[in-house]
Design an enzyme around this catalytic site. Structure first.
Site, PDB file in Angstrom:
ATOM      1  N   GLY A  32       0.843  -1.189   0.000  1.00 18.87           N
ATOM      2  CA  GLY A  32       0.000   0.000   0.000  1.00 18.87           C
ATOM      3  C   GLY A  32       0.877   1.237   0.000  1.00 18.87           C
ATOM      4  O   GLY A  32       2.104   1.152   0.143  1.00 18.87           O
ATOM      5  N   LEU A  33       0.259   2.377  -0.160  1.00 15.53           N
ATOM      6  CA  LEU A  33       0.990   3.636  -0.217  1.00 15.53           C
ATOM      7  C   LEU A  33       1.674   3.943   1.112  1.00 15.53           C
ATOM      8  O   LEU A  33       1.276   3.439   2.169  1.00 15.53           O
ATOM      9  CB  LEU A  33       0.044   4.782  -0.565  1.00 15.53           C
ATOM     10  CG  LEU A  33      -0.583   4.765  -1.964  1.00 15.53           C
ATOM     11  CD1 LEU A  33      -1.654   5.840  -2.072  1.00 15.53           C
ATOM     12  CD2 LEU A  33       0.487   4.961  -3.039  1.00 15.53           C
ATOM     13  N   SER A  34       2.677   4.792   1.065  1.00 16.17           N
ATOM     14  CA  SER A  34       3.304   5.295   2.278  1.00 16.17           C
ATOM     15  C   SER A  34       2.243   6.010   3.112  1.00 16.17           C
ATOM     16  O   SER A  34       1.472   6.812   2.597  1.00 16.17           O
ATOM     17  CB  SER A  34       4.426   6.278   1.921  1.00 16.17           C
ATOM     18  OG  SER A  34       5.001   6.824   3.080  1.00 16.17           O
ATOM     19  N   GLY A  35       2.180   5.687   4.389  1.00 20.14           N
ATOM     20  CA  GLY A  35       1.189   6.311   5.257  1.00 20.14           C
ATOM     21  C   GLY A  35      -0.143   5.595   5.308  1.00 20.14           C
ATOM     22  O   GLY A  35      -1.060   6.035   6.002  1.00 20.14           O
ATOM     23  N   SER A  36      -0.262   4.478   4.608  1.00 21.30           N
ATOM     24  CA  SER A  36      -1.543   3.752   4.576  1.00 21.30           C
ATOM     25  C   SER A  36      -1.786   2.958   5.856  1.00 21.30           C
ATOM     26  O   SER A  36      -2.920   2.566   6.137  1.00 21.30           O
ATOM     27  CB  SER A  36      -1.600   2.812   3.363  1.00 21.30           C
ATOM     28  OG  SER A  36      -0.566   1.846   3.416  1.00 21.30           O
ATOM     29  N   GLY A  37      -0.728   2.705   6.619  1.00 23.17           N
ATOM     30  CA  GLY A  37      -0.883   1.978   7.873  1.00 23.17           C
ATOM     31  C   GLY A  37      -0.318   0.577   7.863  1.00 23.17           C
ATOM     32  O   GLY A  37      -0.563  -0.203   8.790  1.00 23.17           O
ATOM     33  N   SER A  39       2.725  -0.740   8.361  1.00 26.11           N
ATOM     34  CA  SER A  39       3.582  -1.103   9.496  1.00 26.11           C
ATOM     35  C   SER A  39       2.799  -1.155  10.798  1.00 26.11           C
ATOM     36  O   SER A  39       3.019  -2.051  11.631  1.00 26.11           O
ATOM     37  CB  SER A  39       4.749  -0.113   9.619  1.00 26.11           C
ATOM     38  OG  SER A  39       5.604  -0.214   8.503  1.00 26.11           O
ATOM     39  N   SER A 106       6.130  -1.799  -2.023  1.00 25.77           N
ATOM     40  CA  SER A 106       6.202  -2.757  -3.139  1.00 25.77           C
ATOM     41  C   SER A 106       5.226  -2.373  -4.255  1.00 25.77           C
ATOM     42  O   SER A 106       4.229  -3.050  -4.471  1.00 25.77           O
ATOM     43  CB  SER A 106       5.948  -4.193  -2.658  1.00 25.77           C
ATOM     44  OG  SER A 106       4.848  -4.295  -1.788  1.00 25.77           O
TER      45      SER A 106
END
Length: 198
Positions: A32-37, A39, A106
């Site tokens: 998913g996009l950076s900041g999508s959650g 991690s 990814s």
């Protein structure tokens, strides 16, 4: 490409590790996009599974770039190599009886498909952490979107580099609408339905 190498068969097989651990093993691949959650969800899921006494491990994009992939940048070729290395690492963990939670942007479908193809059928779960770009930008936990918009970061996924959403993920997590705990509840149910865990 290395030559003069021969595969050495292990005396202890994946099934032996799974039997010892009392659960299935494999790779949950969070994309998913950076900041999508990604991690945040992977880490809470890891905590919940660990509390159940399961053998798990989180591979996180930023953390891996501090060591294993510290020599790679963010060109398309480097991103491909980054994911290739992570896929191989995740496969080793899965072979050892571990449930791997891999959280990486990814962005390219072909790279994720290669990892799926490298694992036995049923041992790869693609988790699409779906969050609108606007919401990811509003969160911007690392301040990267602002830098990308200001031209300080080039080739940033979602801004001036593409993100290819999964075509047929095993699960879509709507992290723009749900709390992290609700996202994790969905994933635990999926793992139970697939008989990975009790």
């Amino acid at each position: 490409m290395a030559t003069n190498i021969t595969w050495h068969e292990e005396a202890v097989k994946t099934e032996d590790y799974r039997k010892m651990n009392g659960h299935h093993s494999g790779v949950l691949w969070f994309t998913g996009l950076s900041g999508s959650g990604k991690s945040s969800i992977a880490n809470l899921l890891n905590q919940r599974l660990h509390e159940k006494g399961l053998q798990t491990y989180v591979l996180d994009g930023d953390n891996v770039r501090h060591g294993l992939n510290a020599d790679l940048g963010f060109s398309e070729a480097d991103r491909e190599e980054n994911i290739r290395r992570i896929g191989e690492t995740a496969k080793l963990f899965a072979n050892s009886g571990t449930i791997v939670l891999a959280a990486f942007i990814s962005p390219y479908q072909k790279d994720r498909d290669k990892i799926r193809a490298s694992l036995p059928e049923g041992d790869f779960i693609e988790v699409y952490v779906d969050c609108p770009l606007e919401e990811c930008e509003a969160r911007d936990p690392k301040g990267l979107y602002e830098k990308a918009r200001n031209g300080e970061i080039k080739g940033f996924t979602g801004i001036d580099a593409p993100y290819e959403a999964p075509k047929n993920p095993e699960i879509v997590i709507n992290s723009g609408e749900l709390e992290v705990t609700s996202c994790v509840d969905q994933l635990i149910k999926l793992l139970q339905d697939k008989k990975w865990v009790d």
